[in-house]
Design a protein around this motif. Sequence first.
Motif, PDB file in Angstrom:
ATOM      1  N   VAL A  76      28.302  15.716 -23.054  1.00  0.00           N
ATOM      2  CA  VAL A  76      27.488  15.110 -24.320  1.00  0.00           C
ATOM      3  C   VAL A  76      27.645  16.203 -25.342  1.00  0.00           C
ATOM      4  O   VAL A  76      27.576  17.309 -24.892  1.00  0.00           O
ATOM      5  CB  VAL A  76      26.082  14.568 -23.850  1.00  0.00           C
ATOM      6  CG1 VAL A  76      26.296  13.306 -23.030  1.00  0.00           C
ATOM      7  CG2 VAL A  76      25.291  15.669 -23.525  1.00  0.00           C
TER       8      VAL A  76
ATOM      9  N   GLN B 299      23.207   7.365 -15.343  1.00  0.00           N
ATOM     10  CA  GLN B 299      24.418   5.974 -15.067  1.00  0.00           C
ATOM     11  C   GLN B 299      25.185   6.166 -14.205  1.00  0.00           C
ATOM     12  O   GLN B 299      25.620   5.314 -13.451  1.00  0.00           O
ATOM     13  CB  GLN B 299      24.704   5.828 -16.679  1.00  0.00           C
ATOM     14  CG  GLN B 299      23.758   5.414 -17.547  1.00  0.00           C
ATOM     15  CD  GLN B 299      24.179   5.621 -19.028  1.00  0.00           C
ATOM     16  OE1 GLN B 299      25.178   6.067 -19.229  1.00  0.00           O
ATOM     17  NE2 GLN B 299      23.408   4.930 -19.964  1.00  0.00           N
TER      18      GLN B 299
ATOM     19  N   GLN C 214      31.513  13.619 -17.985  1.00  0.00           N
ATOM     20  CA  GLN C 214      30.309  13.751 -17.962  1.00  0.00           C
ATOM     21  C   GLN C 214      30.000  15.148 -18.998  1.00  0.00           C
ATOM     22  O   GLN C 214      29.331  15.975 -18.625  1.00  0.00           O
ATOM     23  CB  GLN C 214      29.423  14.113 -16.588  1.00  0.00           C
ATOM     24  CG  GLN C 214      29.792  12.998 -15.564  1.00  0.00           C
ATOM     25  CD  GLN C 214      29.358  11.547 -16.146  1.00  0.00           C
ATOM     26  OE1 GLN C 214      28.929  11.229 -17.273  1.00  0.00           O
ATOM     27  NE2 GLN C 214      29.058  10.816 -15.252  1.00  0.00           N
TER      28      GLN C 214
ATOM     29  N   LEU D 276      20.233  13.882 -22.654  1.00  0.00           N
ATOM     30  CA  LEU D 276      21.484  12.714 -22.827  1.00  0.00           C
ATOM     31  C   LEU D 276      22.301  12.871 -21.598  1.00  0.00           C
ATOM     32  O   LEU D 276      22.883  12.141 -20.892  1.00  0.00           O
ATOM     33  CB  LEU D 276      22.159  13.048 -24.263  1.00  0.00           C
ATOM     34  CG  LEU D 276      21.865  12.177 -25.471  1.00  0.00           C
ATOM     35  CD1 LEU D 276      22.523  12.610 -26.680  1.00  0.00           C
ATOM     36  CD2 LEU D 276      22.158  10.756 -24.939  1.00  0.00           C
ATOM     37  N   LEU D 277      22.526  14.389 -21.231  1.00  0.00           N
ATOM     38  CA  LEU D 277      23.507  14.618 -19.997  1.00  0.00           C
ATOM     39  C   LEU D 277      22.739  14.132 -18.673  1.00  0.00           C
ATOM     40  O   LEU D 277      23.132  13.268 -17.875  1.00  0.00           O
ATOM     41  CB  LEU D 277      23.675  16.089 -19.983  1.00  0.00           C
ATOM     42  CG  LEU D 277      24.432  16.412 -18.612  1.00  0.00           C
ATOM     43  CD1 LEU D 277      25.854  15.873 -18.845  1.00  0.00           C
ATOM     44  CD2 LEU D 277      24.683  17.958 -18.452  1.00  0.00           C
TER      45      LEU D 277
ATOM     46  N   GLN E  65      20.684  11.529 -18.651  1.00  0.00           N
ATOM     47  CA  GLN E  65      20.992   9.889 -19.149  1.00  0.00           C
ATOM     48  C   GLN E  65      22.300   9.515 -18.288  1.00  0.00           C
ATOM     49  O   GLN E  65      22.594   8.671 -17.669  1.00  0.00           O
ATOM     50  CB  GLN E  65      20.695   9.719 -20.360  1.00  0.00           C
ATOM     51  CG  GLN E  65      19.483   9.199 -20.862  1.00  0.00           C
ATOM     52  CD  GLN E  65      19.211   8.666 -22.105  1.00  0.00           C
ATOM     53  OE1 GLN E  65      20.017   8.880 -22.970  1.00  0.00           O
ATOM     54  NE2 GLN E  65      18.018   8.198 -22.271  1.00  0.00           N
ATOM     55  N   LYS E  66      23.339  10.213 -18.691  1.00  0.00           N
ATOM     56  CA  LYS E  66      24.773   9.921 -18.411  1.00  0.00           C
ATOM     57  C   LYS E  66      24.740   9.956 -16.968  1.00  0.00           C
ATOM     58  O   LYS E  66      25.435   9.401 -16.034  1.00  0.00           O
ATOM     59  CB  LYS E  66      25.733  10.771 -19.358  1.00  0.00           C
ATOM     60  CG  LYS E  66      27.013  10.172 -19.456  1.00  0.00           C
ATOM     61  CD  LYS E  66      27.855  11.119 -20.359  1.00  0.00           C
ATOM     62  CE  LYS E  66      29.169  10.506 -20.686  1.00  0.00           C
ATOM     63  NZ  LYS E  66      30.091  11.270 -21.561  1.00  0.00           N
TER      64      LYS E  66
END
Length: 140
Positions: free
Chosen positions: A97, A12, A95, A5-6, A8-9
């Motif tokens: 998660v 983005q 940033q 998830l990190l 992915q963030k």
Amino acid sequence: MAERLLHQKMEQALQKQIGYLKIEGQVSNSQLSRLQMVARQALSTGDCDLVMSLLNKLPSNASGQFERAKINDISLKQKLDEWLQNPMSWIENSQTVQIADVERSITDKFATQNKLAEKYTLRLIMAVAKKATKEKKNDS
């Protein structure tokens, strides 16, 4: 899962940053591809010094191109130096998660050991070089 998830963030954030950047001025395609190539080599280790070394050893003609080109009214060379010396400079501190009781952040031990900020900064530099090449093609 928190690590994924990190990533992915961060991905983005990288795309968002690239969208904001406006590159003006001309840097030759050979210099841009050299920058991209060295950044790609540095990516596996997260060693920003490789790109710093390239920028510091440029012949005066190439160095002048990087000085005259601008990203959001700052010289491209200055912007690259800023990112390389402080990879966190373009990354928002938010940033972070959290999945259940596992929290991952761009500044935690996991991210620091894996040089996440450096690796995403190198990817940003590669993307900037690619965008500059693409914008040059569109201008001609």
